[in-house]
Design an enzyme around this catalytic site. Structure first.
Site, mmCIF file in Angstrom:
data_model
loop_
_atom_site.group_PDB
_atom_site.id
_atom_site.type_symbol
_atom_site.label_atom_id
_atom_site.label_comp_id
_atom_site.label_asym_id
_atom_site.label_seq_id
_atom_site.Cartn_x
_atom_site.Cartn_y
_atom_site.Cartn_z
ATOM 1 N N HIS A 84 0.830 -1.206 0.000
ATOM 2 C CA HIS A 84 0.000 0.000 0.000
ATOM 3 C C HIS A 84 0.862 1.253 0.000
ATOM 4 C CE1 HIS A 84 -4.381 -0.913 1.059
ATOM 5 N NE2 HIS A 84 -3.829 -2.080 0.760
ATOM 6 N N GLU A 120 -6.291 -0.213 -6.263
ATOM 7 C CA GLU A 120 -7.282 0.707 -5.720
ATOM 8 C C GLU A 120 -6.823 2.140 -5.942
ATOM 9 O OE1 GLU A 120 -5.535 -1.221 -3.324
ATOM 10 O OE2 GLU A 120 -6.828 -2.995 -3.387
#
Length: 319
Positions: A37, A105
């Site tokens: 991330h 994402e």
């Protein structure tokens, strides 16, 4: 079913992730996942170290195989650079390395200012990126002029001895079909028997692997409240997880998720049977590998109890 530990880059700083990897090996976990991330899902989680630095450090403290769960090789980092990172990681990881990939994402990928594509374009980009990565990981000298990526006269010189497997994440019919077509395995986060069946029916091979959350603690209500505070975003429905661009947006969407909803989907508290029953659902659905993340700071007691009680019972139930 192989049972591994899921290192949560969203919750922990790099030095703690390295410590947890060593604890996982000592406790009898058989492999590691690690999330990739740029941002955490919410501000309460509060961390997000660069995964490739952490993998290098983890490789020096334990021999467990490591899989990224998952890397998006399409927007934030060019696939040619991801290929080099994967090759070096595979060279360093004494237990082996797999490059888990997915379509990503907006939360992590918007940071360079690039437009966040529609779902069909993201899958198209992922397929092209994986093709580029595989060619580079083979040691080939690559020039590529595709619809989404350009590679000019690139070659990776530091390669691992064995090929790097690339399992692919699949949520929804189109993504599952792509995973079956290009992946060396299937990655998801739910014990979804129908999704796994669709993957196999469309020719998908390799291990089916899933990640799950748990919150071990001496008091169930407190553990459930902690899990809700840190991971209510796991209950955000539909495609929101792919399109919301910031932790603040996830916090807003997570207001729809109650503590009771979180407690229904993941084991919370001290009841060994609850942990075993909820995690055994993945074996019952046909998954080959399960990676469990402990929510919150109480990592040492989690590893102690899982080594002594949960892992033996879960392995007995999964046979």
């Amino acid at each position: 079913m192989r049972i591994g530990y899921f290192l949560s880059s969203e919750e922990h700083p790099p030095e703690e992730l390295v410590r947890q990897a060593r604890l996982a090996a000592d406790a009898g976990f058989e492999a590691l996942w690690i999330s990739d991330h740029y941002h955490p899902w919410n501000h309460e989680q509060g961390q997000s170290p660069f995964v490739w630095s952490v993998i290098g450090a983890v490789s020096q403290v334990c021999d467990l195989p490591i899989t990224t769960a998952v890397t998006c090789p399409t927007v934030r980092i060019h696939p040619a650079v991801i290929a080099q990172a994967a090759a070096t990681s595979a060279r360093m990881c004494r237990g082996g390395f797999r490059l888990g990939v997915g379509s990503g994402e907006a939360l992590n990928e918007h940071v360079t200012g690039s437009r966040w594509p529609t779902a069909d374009v993201r899958l198209e980009m992922l397929e092209e990126a994986v093709g580029v990565i595989r060619r580079l990981l083979s040691g080939e000298r690559v020039s590529h002029h595709g619809r989404h990526y350009t590679v000019e006269d690139a070659r990776i010189f530091t390669l691992p001895d064995d090929p790097v497997e690339i399992p692919v994440s699949g949520f929804g019919p189109e993504a599952i079909a792509l995973a079956a077509r290009i992946g060396d395995g299937f990655v998801t986060t739910q014990p979804d028997q129908d999704a796994l069946a669709a993957y196999r029916e469309q020719g998908g091979t390799g291990p089916a692997m899933a990640g799950a959350k748990a919150c071990w603690g001496p008091d169930r209500d407190q553990a459930q409240a902690l899990a809700h505070r840190l991971w209510a975003n796991a209950g955000v429905p539909g495609e929101l997880a792919q399109v919301l661009p910031s932790p603040a947006h996830f916090e807003q969407a997570s207001q729809l998720v109650t503590p009771e909803m979180v407690g229904e989907t993941m084991p919370c508290g001290p009841d060994v049977e609850e942990h075993v029953t909820k995690l055994a659902a993945y074996a019952e659905a046909g998954f080959d590998e399960l990676y469990v993340a402990q929510i919150g700071p109480d990592q040492d007691d989690f590893f102690r109890v899982y080594e002594a009680e949960v892992l033996p019972a879960l392995r007995r139930s999964a046979t």
